[in-house]
Design a protein around this motif. Structure first.
Motif, PDB file in Angstrom:
ATOM      1  N   GLY A 124      -2.664   0.222  -8.424  1.00 27.11           N
ATOM      2  CA  GLY A 124      -3.762  -0.729  -8.623  1.00 27.11           C
ATOM      3  C   GLY A 124      -3.357  -2.178  -8.823  1.00 27.11           C
ATOM      4  N   HIS A 125      -2.229  -2.581  -8.267  1.00 27.05           N
ATOM      5  CA  HIS A 125      -1.822  -3.986  -8.422  1.00 27.05           C
ATOM      6  C   HIS A 125      -2.805  -4.919  -7.722  1.00 27.05           C
ATOM      7  CE1 HIS A 125       2.080  -3.145 -10.230  1.00 27.05           C
ATOM      8  NE2 HIS A 125       2.122  -2.104  -9.415  1.00 27.05           N
ATOM      9  N   LYS A 126      -3.008  -6.082  -8.338  1.00 27.58           N
ATOM     10  CA  LYS A 126      -3.900  -7.063  -7.732  1.00 27.58           C
ATOM     11  C   LYS A 126      -3.091  -7.885  -6.730  1.00 27.58           C
ATOM     12  CE  LYS A 126      -7.495 -10.145  -8.964  1.00 27.58           C
ATOM     13  NZ  LYS A 126      -8.236 -10.905  -9.863  1.00 27.58           N
ATOM     14  N   MET A 127      -3.109  -7.421  -5.497  1.00 30.65           N
ATOM     15  CA  MET A 127      -2.280  -8.050  -4.454  1.00 30.65           C
ATOM     16  C   MET A 127      -2.930  -7.828  -3.099  1.00 30.65           C
ATOM     17  SD  MET A 127       0.482  -5.072  -3.742  1.00 30.65           S
ATOM     18  CE  MET A 127      -0.132  -3.802  -2.652  1.00 30.65           C
ATOM     19  N   VAL A 128      -2.591  -8.685  -2.167  1.00 32.91           N
ATOM     20  CA  VAL A 128      -3.059  -8.484  -0.793  1.00 32.91           C
ATOM     21  C   VAL A 128      -1.838  -8.149   0.051  1.00 32.91           C
ATOM     22  CG1 VAL A 128      -4.253  -9.489   1.178  1.00 32.91           C
ATOM     23  CG2 VAL A 128      -4.853 -10.224  -1.144  1.00 32.91           C
ATOM     24  N   TYR A 129      -1.909  -7.053   0.753  1.00 32.75           N
ATOM     25  CA  TYR A 129      -0.807  -6.680   1.642  1.00 32.75           C
ATOM     26  C   TYR A 129      -1.300  -6.875   3.075  1.00 32.75           C
ATOM     27  CZ  TYR A 129       3.114  -3.997   3.544  1.00 32.75           C
ATOM     28  OH  TYR A 129       4.253  -3.617   4.239  1.00 32.75           O
ATOM     29  N   VAL A 130      -0.582  -7.721   3.828  1.00 37.01           N
ATOM     30  CA  VAL A 130      -0.963  -7.972   5.219  1.00 37.01           C
ATOM     31  C   VAL A 130       0.092  -7.387   6.146  1.00 37.01           C
ATOM     32  CG1 VAL A 130      -1.440  -9.741   6.969  1.00 37.01           C
ATOM     33  CG2 VAL A 130      -2.120 -10.128   4.585  1.00 37.01           C
ATOM     34  N   ALA A 186      -9.287  -4.015   5.599  1.00 37.20           N
ATOM     35  CA  ALA A 186      -9.930  -4.583   6.798  1.00 37.20           C
ATOM     36  C   ALA A 186      -8.959  -4.660   7.962  1.00 37.20           C
ATOM     37  CB  ALA A 186     -10.462  -5.980   6.487  1.00 37.20           C
ATOM     38  N   GLN A 187      -9.535  -4.634   9.154  1.00 41.32           N
ATOM     39  CA  GLN A 187      -8.754  -4.946  10.360  1.00 41.32           C
ATOM     40  C   GLN A 187      -9.214  -6.313  10.858  1.00 41.32           C
ATOM     41  OE1 GLN A 187      -7.160  -0.862  12.336  1.00 41.32           O
ATOM     42  NE2 GLN A 187      -8.631  -1.991  13.542  1.00 41.32           N
ATOM     43  N   PHE A 211      -5.806  -4.402   1.511  1.00 37.28           N
ATOM     44  CA  PHE A 211      -4.916  -4.217   2.665  1.00 37.28           C
ATOM     45  C   PHE A 211      -5.593  -4.797   3.901  1.00 37.28           C
ATOM     46  CE2 PHE A 211      -3.652  -1.743   6.424  1.00 37.28           C
ATOM     47  CZ  PHE A 211      -2.290  -1.965   6.409  1.00 37.28           C
ATOM     48  N   ILE A 212      -4.850  -5.641   4.622  1.00 34.62           N
ATOM     49  CA  ILE A 212      -5.367  -6.200   5.882  1.00 34.62           C
ATOM     50  C   ILE A 212      -4.402  -5.862   7.007  1.00 34.62           C
ATOM     51  CG2 ILE A 212      -5.824  -8.349   7.137  1.00 34.62           C
ATOM     52  CD1 ILE A 212      -7.166  -9.454   4.767  1.00 34.62           C
ATOM     53  N   ASN A 213      -4.948  -5.260   8.050  1.00 38.98           N
ATOM     54  CA  ASN A 213      -4.143  -4.938   9.223  1.00 38.98           C
ATOM     55  C   ASN A 213      -4.514  -5.931  10.317  1.00 38.98           C
ATOM     56  OD1 ASN A 213      -2.282  -3.502  10.631  1.00 38.98           O
ATOM     57  ND2 ASN A 213      -3.432  -1.583  10.690  1.00 38.98           N
TER      58      ASN A 213
END
Ligand SMILES: Cc1ncc(C[n+]2csc(CCOP(=O)(O)OP(=O)(O)O)c2C)c(N)n1
Length: 307
Positions: A124-130, A186-187, A211-213
């Motif tokens: 549950g880390h507050k992070m955005v992974y792209v 999201a994509q 998570f963004i792909n």
């Protein structure tokens, strides 16, 4: 959301002068998405083209705090930094609001970095992974990844008399990340910049992992012209190979429905990595690929109806 004019006036966090190829999708993805940020950022970047070509010692093209991770652990790096930040904030040693973003290619995400990513999502880390998804391990010479589409010619799935390119379909990582029940998945595609920036704004605002792909054509690996990158991205969306959708707190939503669903061949024909599919007796692979896109599209439409 800011207008295009306003976005162009915001600072570039990835500057020119890096050594990524002309037409590289990764740099466009990074610049577009980072325009969504209004707070200071700390970035982690897995080994891969983006990292190697933007930080050739003693130079850097990054204008934000940036940390190089190994090929396999960008998610572990960024989640560790975020945990340290939370602790420092609790102790009153940091007052500033800072956001945390990781970038990695599909090799570093779908394959070797997957356990680090899955773990960070679960914690549950507050992070955005792209993930900038160019569909192969491009930096080390175009080897197949689990994101490479069926039939693609790569150096480890070489199209010839033994194999007709890659013999497996690609993994649906966006759906796998949605199955982690994180706040935002999201994509995006750089051909649809406003959709992409809006999604990154939501990802940065999410109260937990996002998570963004992002589709990121590679002219070298895809065997395409450098000037065609954005066109190929648009065609990937219009053929439904790369649907644009988001999953917000478990609710699936299509953000772009092509006016007319184009045949996948229009996208494949433009790329040298699929050239062999249009010769000899490889028609069955083309049919299989189209069937796979159709099945995925139908199931996505159903998911988006029901949420
Ligand atoms: C544990 C480990 N295995 C292999 C490598 C070699 N390696 C460095 S980058 C890379 C491929 C990266 O592919 P991807 O993540 O898709 O990014 P791209 O190069 O396409 O941008 C590989 C195999 C490594 N650095 N570490």
């Amino acid at each position: 959301m800011a207008t295009l004019k306003e976005l162009t006036r915001k600072p570039e966090l990835l500057t020119g002068g890096h050594r990524l190829c002309a037409g590289c999708g990764a740099s466009i993805v990074v610049r577009q998405l980072l325009k969504a940020a209004d707070t200071p950022l700390v970035l982690a970047n897995a080994t891969g083209c983006l990292e190697v070509a933007t930080t050739i010692y003693p130079y850097t093209a990054w204008r934000a705090s940036w940390m190089h991770s190994a090929f396999e652990n960008a998610a572990a790096t960024i989640s560790g930094i975020e945990a340290a930040y939370k602790s420092l904030k609790r102790q009153g040693k940091i007052q500033e609001d800072i956001k945390f973003v990781a970038f990695a290619g599909d090799g570093g995400t779908y394959d070797i970095g997957f356990q680090a990513l899955s773990g960070a999502a679960e914690r549950g880390h507050k992070m955005v992974y792209v993930c900038y998804d160019n569909g192969a391990y491009m930096n080390t010479g175009i080897q197949r990844s689990s994101s490479t589409p069926l039939g693609a010619d790569t150096t480890t799935s070489p199209a010839g008399s033994k194999v007709p390119g890659k013999t497996m379909h690609r993994k649906d990582l966006s759906a796998i990340m949605a199955a982690h029940n994180i706040p935002y998945v999201a994509q995006v595609s750089p051909s649809h910049w406003s959709d992409a920036v809006k999604k990154m704004e939501k990802a940065l605002a999410a109260d937990g992992p996002a998570f963004i792909n992002a589709l990121a054509p590679c002219p070298r690996g895809w065997r395409t012209q450098t000037s065609e990158t954005i066109d190929l991205c648009r065609l990937a969306v219009d053929t439904c190979y790369w649907p644009l959708y988001e999953v917000e707190d478990g609710v699936w939503r299509l953000t772009q429905k092509p006016k007319e669903k184009k045949p996948l061949e229009e996208w494949l024909k433009r790329q040298g990595r699929f050239r062999h599919l249009f010769k000899g007796n490889n028609k069955a692979i083309l049919d299989e690929l189209q069937g796979w896109v159709d099945r995925n599209w139908e199931s996505l439409l159903k998911r988006c109806e029901t949420g």
